[in-house]
Design an enzyme around this catalytic site. Structure first.
Site, PDB file in Angstrom:
ATOM      1  N   GLU A 120     -77.628 -15.890  86.823  1.00  0.00           N
ATOM      2  CA  GLU A 120     -78.970 -16.089  86.884  1.00  0.00           C
ATOM      3  C   GLU A 120     -79.763 -15.192  86.058  1.00  0.00           C
ATOM      4  O   GLU A 120     -79.025 -14.334  85.410  1.00  0.00           O
ATOM      5  CB  GLU A 120     -79.267 -15.567  88.392  1.00  0.00           C
ATOM      6  CG  GLU A 120     -80.628 -15.438  88.742  1.00  0.00           C
ATOM      7  CD  GLU A 120     -81.158 -15.054  90.266  1.00  0.00           C
ATOM      8  OE1 GLU A 120     -80.495 -15.729  91.265  1.00  0.00           O
ATOM      9  OE2 GLU A 120     -81.991 -14.391  90.598  1.00  0.00           O
ATOM     10  N   ASP A 122     -83.616 -13.697  85.082  1.00  0.00           N
ATOM     11  CA  ASP A 122     -84.925 -13.609  86.180  1.00  0.00           C
ATOM     12  C   ASP A 122     -85.719 -13.127  85.165  1.00  0.00           C
ATOM     13  O   ASP A 122     -85.569 -12.114  84.371  1.00  0.00           O
ATOM     14  CB  ASP A 122     -84.695 -12.596  87.151  1.00  0.00           C
ATOM     15  CG  ASP A 122     -83.480 -13.076  88.149  1.00  0.00           C
ATOM     16  OD1 ASP A 122     -83.475 -14.225  88.566  1.00  0.00           O
ATOM     17  OD2 ASP A 122     -83.029 -12.054  88.630  1.00  0.00           O
ATOM     18  N   GLU A 124     -89.214 -11.541  86.948  1.00  0.00           N
ATOM     19  CA  GLU A 124     -89.608 -11.237  88.294  1.00  0.00           C
ATOM     20  C   GLU A 124     -91.050 -10.176  88.184  1.00  0.00           C
ATOM     21  O   GLU A 124     -90.834  -9.225  87.438  1.00  0.00           O
ATOM     22  CB  GLU A 124     -88.742 -10.637  89.115  1.00  0.00           C
ATOM     23  CG  GLU A 124     -87.324 -11.512  89.413  1.00  0.00           C
ATOM     24  CD  GLU A 124     -86.300 -10.723  90.230  1.00  0.00           C
ATOM     25  OE1 GLU A 124     -85.931 -11.619  91.222  1.00  0.00           O
ATOM     26  OE2 GLU A 124     -85.699  -9.785  89.761  1.00  0.00           O
ATOM     27  N   GLN A 137     -89.802  -7.208  85.654  1.00  0.00           N
ATOM     28  CA  GLN A 137     -88.446  -6.971  85.728  1.00  0.00           C
ATOM     29  C   GLN A 137     -87.855  -8.318  85.179  1.00  0.00           C
ATOM     30  O   GLN A 137     -87.858  -9.265  85.664  1.00  0.00           O
ATOM     31  CB  GLN A 137     -87.867  -6.763  87.212  1.00  0.00           C
ATOM     32  CG  GLN A 137     -86.167  -6.556  87.061  1.00  0.00           C
ATOM     33  CD  GLN A 137     -85.896  -6.164  88.604  1.00  0.00           C
ATOM     34  OE1 GLN A 137     -85.993  -4.851  88.672  1.00  0.00           O
ATOM     35  NE2 GLN A 137     -85.454  -7.081  89.367  1.00  0.00           N
ATOM     36  N   ASN A 139     -83.725  -9.533  84.352  1.00  0.00           N
ATOM     37  CA  ASN A 139     -82.549  -9.380  84.829  1.00  0.00           C
ATOM     38  C   ASN A 139     -81.490 -10.529  84.529  1.00  0.00           C
ATOM     39  O   ASN A 139     -82.066 -11.635  84.270  1.00  0.00           O
ATOM     40  CB  ASN A 139     -82.410  -9.322  86.306  1.00  0.00           C
ATOM     41  CG  ASN A 139     -81.203  -8.220  86.982  1.00  0.00           C
ATOM     42  OD1 ASN A 139     -80.362  -8.073  86.222  1.00  0.00           O
ATOM     43  ND2 ASN A 139     -81.389  -8.151  88.203  1.00  0.00           N
ATOM     44  N   ASP A 147     -74.109 -11.631  93.784  1.00  0.00           N
ATOM     45  CA  ASP A 147     -73.756 -12.240  95.164  1.00  0.00           C
ATOM     46  C   ASP A 147     -73.162 -11.030  95.828  1.00  0.00           C
ATOM     47  O   ASP A 147     -71.874 -11.176  95.786  1.00  0.00           O
ATOM     48  CB  ASP A 147     -72.740 -13.385  95.214  1.00  0.00           C
ATOM     49  CG  ASP A 147     -73.580 -14.480  94.362  1.00  0.00           C
ATOM     50  OD1 ASP A 147     -74.671 -14.815  94.813  1.00  0.00           O
ATOM     51  OD2 ASP A 147     -73.121 -15.042  93.395  1.00  0.00           O
ATOM     52  N   LYS A 149     -71.922  -8.284  95.731  1.00  0.00           N
ATOM     53  CA  LYS A 149     -71.583  -6.912  94.846  1.00  0.00           C
ATOM     54  C   LYS A 149     -72.414  -6.945  93.783  1.00  0.00           C
ATOM     55  O   LYS A 149     -72.383  -7.682  92.779  1.00  0.00           O
ATOM     56  CB  LYS A 149     -70.100  -6.889  94.029  1.00  0.00           C
ATOM     57  CG  LYS A 149     -69.666  -6.049  93.207  1.00  0.00           C
ATOM     58  CD  LYS A 149     -68.332  -6.157  92.874  1.00  0.00           C
ATOM     59  CE  LYS A 149     -67.902  -4.849  91.990  1.00  0.00           C
ATOM     60  NZ  LYS A 149     -66.559  -5.206  91.469  1.00  0.00           N
ATOM     61  N   GLY A 152     -76.493  -5.845  88.513  1.00  0.00           N
ATOM     62  CA  GLY A 152     -77.526  -6.242  87.920  1.00  0.00           C
ATOM     63  C   GLY A 152     -77.710  -5.709  86.458  1.00  0.00           C
ATOM     64  O   GLY A 152     -77.261  -4.630  85.962  1.00  0.00           O
TER      65      GLY A 152
END
Length: 301
Positions: A120, A122, A124, A137, A139, A147, A149, A152
């Site tokens: 992913e 991001d 945000e 943000q 990321n 997922d 654990k 980031g």
């Protein structure tokens, strides 16, 4: 005497204007010298995307998509095609006032194709309280690091403008060598590929959404979504999604972030990015010494 006073007054006004002008420039990034969004045509929403959830909380009006969150639901959309590289962006306008706990997003993901082991990337917008700025943000999650654990790779920014006043363009450029995040064509973050273990390589789709993330979004969950201020809205327009799809031939060339066909940022773009990271960045995961950086080897230089 009157002439002398007039001259002094004029000089004072001149000095104030010079000071005001330099102050404005001090809080606005320098020109990047190149505008990648201008090289990418806009995409009709209905041709490039479909509703993912909350269809009753989604409305198209004069080429602008509005999505909203209330007590019953939020909303999200997804690109029709998966990509393995490309330029992905949209003009977005956020809601003013109390928006704590609310996330407005534009992101790449393959969560539906690889549940529990997904990638992913991001952008945000973390909702806020009265009188405080939104936090943007960025990321990156790799192969399930988001997922359960959570590993980031957050970098957070307070923008140099009010994102609720008008539309601004936010974009992700993903190539086989790097990921670059843009705000109004100004690069704010570059995430290079340093190994196959810390870089997304599998095809992803482009998503947008608005949803309730009260457990963590605003000051680590201190402030929650307050539905007396509902609906919480976000507006999107000028959608851009172009690049090498999962079905393109191996000869497909990734989009360039700069005037150079080989990709990579120009010196002027680096200068603009350094300005943003010096003046607007409020969090960098690589400089968080409470983090276990054995899990983020890309932070080592």
């Amino acid at each position: 005497m009157k002439m002398g006073n007039s001259l002094i007054s004029l000089l004072s006004i001149f000095h104030l204007l010079v000071f005001w002008g330099s102050s404005v420039n001090a809080y606005w990034p320098p020109s990047p010298g190149y505008w990648p969004s201008s090289k990418v045509s806009s995409l009709n929403f209905y041709k490039g995307f479909r509703n993912l959830w909350g269809p009753q909380h989604q409305r198209m009006d004069q080429n602008a998509l509005t999505i909203w969150l209330d007590r019953t639901s939020g909303s999200g959309f997804k690109s029709v095609k998966p990509f393995r590289s490309g330029y992905f962006g949209a003009n977005i306008k956020l809601q003013p006032g109390y928006t704590a706990g609310v996330i407005t997003s534009l992101y790449l993901s393959n969560n539906e194709a690889h549940p529990g082991f997904h990638d992913e990337v991001d952008i945000e917008f973390l909702g806020t309280t009265f009188g405080k700025p939104y936090t943007l943000q960025t990321n990156v999650y790799i192969r399930g690091s988001g997922d359960g654990k959570i590993i980031g790779r957050e970098m957070k920014f307070h923008l140099w403008f009010d994102p609720t006043k008008e539309f601004h363009h936010y974009a992700i450029l993903w190539s086989p060598r790097e990921i670059i995040f843009f705000v109004d064509d100004i690069p704010i973050r570059r995430y290079p590929k340093k190994s196959a273990y810390t870089f997304p390589l599998r095809p992803m789709w482009l998503y947008g959404s608005i949803w309730d993330a009260s457990t963590w979004a605003t000051e680590n969950g201190k402030y929650k979504a307050d539905y007396k201020y509902q609906p919480f809205t976000a507006k999107y327009t000028n959608f851009k999604a172009i690049g090498c799809t999962a079905y393109s031939s191996s000869r497909c060339r990734p989009i360039s972030a700069s005037p150079y066909r080989s990709g990579g940022l120009s010196r002027q773009q680096y200068q603009a990015m350094r300005w943003v990271q010096t003046h607007s960045m409020v969090y960098n995961y690589c400089k968080d010494y409470k983090r276990d950086h054995s899990l983020t080897p890309e932070c080592r230089r």
